[in-house]
Motif scaffolding. Structure first.
Motif, PDB file in Angstrom:
ATOM      1  N   LEU A  96       0.831  -1.204   0.000  1.00  0.00           N
ATOM      2  CA  LEU A  96       0.000   0.000   0.000  1.00  0.00           C
ATOM      3  C   LEU A  96       0.865   1.254   0.000  1.00  0.00           C
ATOM      4  CD1 LEU A  96      -2.739   1.423   0.244  1.00  0.00           C
ATOM      5  CD2 LEU A  96      -2.590   1.108   2.725  1.00  0.00           C
ATOM      6  N   VAL A  97       1.900   1.272   0.817  1.00  0.00           N
ATOM      7  CA  VAL A  97       2.801   2.424   0.862  1.00  0.00           C
ATOM      8  C   VAL A  97       3.498   2.608  -0.482  1.00  0.00           C
ATOM      9  CG1 VAL A  97       4.885   3.352   1.950  1.00  0.00           C
ATOM     10  CG2 VAL A  97       3.139   2.257   3.350  1.00  0.00           C
ATOM     11  N   THR A  98       3.887   1.505  -1.122  1.00  0.00           N
ATOM     12  CA  THR A  98       4.540   1.586  -2.430  1.00  0.00           C
ATOM     13  C   THR A  98       3.603   2.181  -3.480  1.00  0.00           C
ATOM     14  OG1 THR A  98       5.880  -0.357  -1.877  1.00  0.00           O
ATOM     15  CG2 THR A  98       5.762   0.267  -4.197  1.00  0.00           C
ATOM     16  N   VAL A  99       2.340   1.778  -3.449  1.00  0.00           N
ATOM     17  CA  VAL A  99       1.355   2.360  -4.364  1.00  0.00           C
ATOM     18  C   VAL A  99       1.232   3.865  -4.118  1.00  0.00           C
ATOM     19  CG1 VAL A  99      -1.085   2.392  -4.993  1.00  0.00           C
ATOM     20  CG2 VAL A  99       0.089   0.213  -4.668  1.00  0.00           C
ATOM     21  N   LEU A 100       1.222   4.272  -2.862  1.00  0.00           N
ATOM     22  CA  LEU A 100       1.163   5.697  -2.540  1.00  0.00           C
ATOM     23  C   LEU A 100       2.398   6.430  -3.056  1.00  0.00           C
ATOM     24  CD1 LEU A 100      -0.226   5.632   1.127  1.00  0.00           C
ATOM     25  CD2 LEU A 100      -1.432   6.302  -0.965  1.00  0.00           C
ATOM     26  N   VAL A 101       3.554   5.768  -2.983  1.00  0.00           N
ATOM     27  CA  VAL A 101       4.783   6.377  -3.489  1.00  0.00           C
ATOM     28  C   VAL A 101       4.644   6.722  -4.969  1.00  0.00           C
ATOM     29  CG1 VAL A 101       7.180   5.881  -4.079  1.00  0.00           C
ATOM     30  CG2 VAL A 101       6.347   5.385  -1.787  1.00  0.00           C
ATOM     31  N   PHE A 102       4.139   5.786  -5.772  1.00  0.00           N
ATOM     32  CA  PHE A 102       4.015   6.032  -7.207  1.00  0.00           C
ATOM     33  C   PHE A 102       2.910   7.046  -7.513  1.00  0.00           C
ATOM     34  CE2 PHE A 102       6.551   2.212  -7.429  1.00  0.00           C
ATOM     35  CZ  PHE A 102       7.331   2.432  -8.560  1.00  0.00           C
ATOM     36  N   ARG A 103       1.867   7.070  -6.716  1.00  0.00           N
ATOM     37  CA  ARG A 103       0.805   8.065  -6.919  1.00  0.00           C
ATOM     38  C   ARG A 103       1.323   9.466  -6.628  1.00  0.00           C
ATOM     39  NH1 ARG A 103      -4.490   6.465  -7.434  1.00  0.00           N
ATOM     40  NH2 ARG A 103      -5.163   8.443  -6.520  1.00  0.00           N
ATOM     41  N   VAL A 104       2.085   9.609  -5.562  1.00  0.00           N
ATOM     42  CA  VAL A 104       2.660  10.910  -5.237  1.00  0.00           C
ATOM     43  C   VAL A 104       3.636  11.355  -6.325  1.00  0.00           C
ATOM     44  CG1 VAL A 104       4.126  12.163  -3.597  1.00  0.00           C
ATOM     45  CG2 VAL A 104       2.329  10.650  -2.756  1.00  0.00           C
ATOM     46  N   MET A 105       4.438  10.412  -6.805  1.00  0.00           N
ATOM     47  CA  MET A 105       5.398  10.734  -7.863  1.00  0.00           C
ATOM     48  C   MET A 105       4.668  11.169  -9.134  1.00  0.00           C
ATOM     49  SD  MET A 105       8.651  10.878  -8.256  1.00  0.00           S
ATOM     50  CE  MET A 105       9.893  10.955  -9.551  1.00  0.00           C
ATOM     51  N   ARG A 106       3.621  10.471  -9.499  1.00  0.00           N
ATOM     52  CA  ARG A 106       2.874  10.823 -10.716  1.00  0.00           C
ATOM     53  C   ARG A 106       2.220  12.193 -10.565  1.00  0.00           C
ATOM     54  NH1 ARG A 106      -0.269   6.826 -10.819  1.00  0.00           N
ATOM     55  NH2 ARG A 106       0.797   5.529 -12.355  1.00  0.00           N
ATOM     56  N   ARG A 107       1.702  12.466  -9.390  1.00  0.00           N
ATOM     57  CA  ARG A 107       1.005  13.738  -9.193  1.00  0.00           C
ATOM     58  C   ARG A 107       1.969  14.917  -9.219  1.00  0.00           C
ATOM     59  NH1 ARG A 107      -3.086  13.907  -4.289  1.00  0.00           N
ATOM     60  NH2 ARG A 107      -3.989  12.331  -5.693  1.00  0.00           N
ATOM     61  N   ARG A 108       3.165  14.737  -8.666  1.00  0.00           N
ATOM     62  CA  ARG A 108       4.096  15.866  -8.544  1.00  0.00           C
ATOM     63  C   ARG A 108       5.002  16.025  -9.749  1.00  0.00           C
ATOM     64  NH1 ARG A 108       6.128  16.339  -2.244  1.00  0.00           N
ATOM     65  NH2 ARG A 108       4.064  16.601  -1.331  1.00  0.00           N
TER      66      ARG A 108
END
Length: 349
Positions: A335-347
């Motif tokens: 779950l944390v890894t998925v959040l990492v990629f979502r944050v990266m995509r957004r920023r």
């Protein structure tokens, strides 16, 4: 002269990994970033593997010494106070064994228990935070590798090293534990250090620590702040699972008569004990308020007590508990890894 100057002007240009265009052209973009990640973090990754190898050798030597002492004094399955017949005269030998090897075993346990936090602190947190803090990520992202592929390479190589090193250490420690764990050493499987160092548990927490470190680095963009946040988050998660751990599996309940002395095995993780009424209600001494120096038997009769109970996790529950907790921790890491990629995509797109 014109031809030479033209060739130099249009020749290979330096890329983000410090190689020429001709070398980079023969390498896939992602593999080039993997090489760059290795170049940037080879010191920490090398120390991790070297430390794991040295610890494994030391554990093998320690296991041999412990096995010799246990075989020479017939201490297998013995504790300081044991009801096993062959352990009747081994109390002094057990005390000597714990004095000689207890601190060494505790040191390995402590190291494996703290390793996930250290991985998150010194590997996960600086992995991306340092790049964002110094701005060097912008050079990489101007190359043919996109931000998500760059992040994937940043995570994949350290994760592979962490998985290899911690899995190997956990296996070696389990091999050591087979000889001197539990009764003889007095360091039990259900202790905070013992449970956190055995089986898949340290591997799952190490991968979680790495993922949490990368996430805090992306969010805070400051190395020192990310390290502090990673340490705090890892400690909170470990404390939460220590409280949740006994409830991950139903306890085994043993029932005894009133005149029977309750004897829990040394390897059992006791969760509670008390009295049973005729109606099946569970009571403890505090619930009944019976004074030990008074008419205790009469007090028990007044509460209609007919027997006793003991709740425990036997040693057979160790591996099921370990795999259940590790599965939950790995799910959290995913779950944390998925959040990492979502944050990266957004920023960064």
């Amino acid at each position: 002269m014109t031809t030479t100057a033209h060739r130099r002007a249009s020749g290979p240009r330096p890329t983000a990994d410090g190689t020429g265009g001709r070398q980079a052209a023969g390498r896939a973009p992602l593999s080039g970033v993997l090489w760059l990640v290795w170049r940037q973090h080879r010191l920490v990754l090398g120390v991790l593997l070297a430390g794991a190898a040295a610890t494994a050798v030391w554990c093998a030597v320690l296991r041999g010494r412990m096995a010799e002492v246990i075989d020479a004094h017939h201490l297998a399955g013995c504790s300081m106070i044991s009801l096993v017949p062959h352990c009747a005269d081994t109390q002094e030998a057990v005390i000597a064994f714990r004095s000689e090897f207890g601190s060494s075993l505790k040191l390995v346990e402590t190291g494996l228990f703290l390793l996930p936090a250290l991985i998150g602190l010194f590997l996960g947190a600086p992995l991306v935070a340092r790049e964002l803090e110094t701005g060097t990520h912008q050079l990489v992202l101007t190359q043919s590798v996109g931000p998500l592929r760059w992040l994937a390479a940043k995570l994949a190589l350290p994760a592979a090293f962490v998985l290899t090193a911690v899995s190997g250490l956990s296996a070696v420690f389990a091999w050591l534990w087979q000889v001197g764990g539990d009764e003889v050493s007095g360091s039990y499987w259900y202790s905070t250090l013992g449970f956190g160092a055995l089986g898949p548990v340290p591997v799952a927490y190490a991968l979680l620590g790495l993922a949490v470190g990368v996430l805090t680095g992306l969010l805070l963009r400051r190395t020192v702040a990310s390290m502090a946040a990673t340490l705090a988050a890892t400690v909170v998660v470990q404390l939460a699972f220590q409280q949740l751990r006994p409830a991950l599996l139903p306890v085994a309940t043993s029932r005894f008569g009133l005149g029977t002395a309750i004897q829990a095995p040394d390897s059992g993780w006791v969760q509670g004990q008390g009295y049973l009424t005729r109606a099946g209600e569970r009571l403890t001494g505090d619930d009944m308020g019976c004074a030990p120096n008074g008419d205790y038997a009469g007090c028990l009769r007044s509460h209609d007590v007919t027997g006793q109970f003991l709740d425990q996790h036997p040693v057979s529950h160790h591996w099921p508990l370990a795999w259940i907790e590790s599965g939950l921790v790995l799910a959290l890491a995913l779950l944390v890894t998925v959040l990492v990629f979502r944050v990266m995509r957004r920023r960064h797109g």
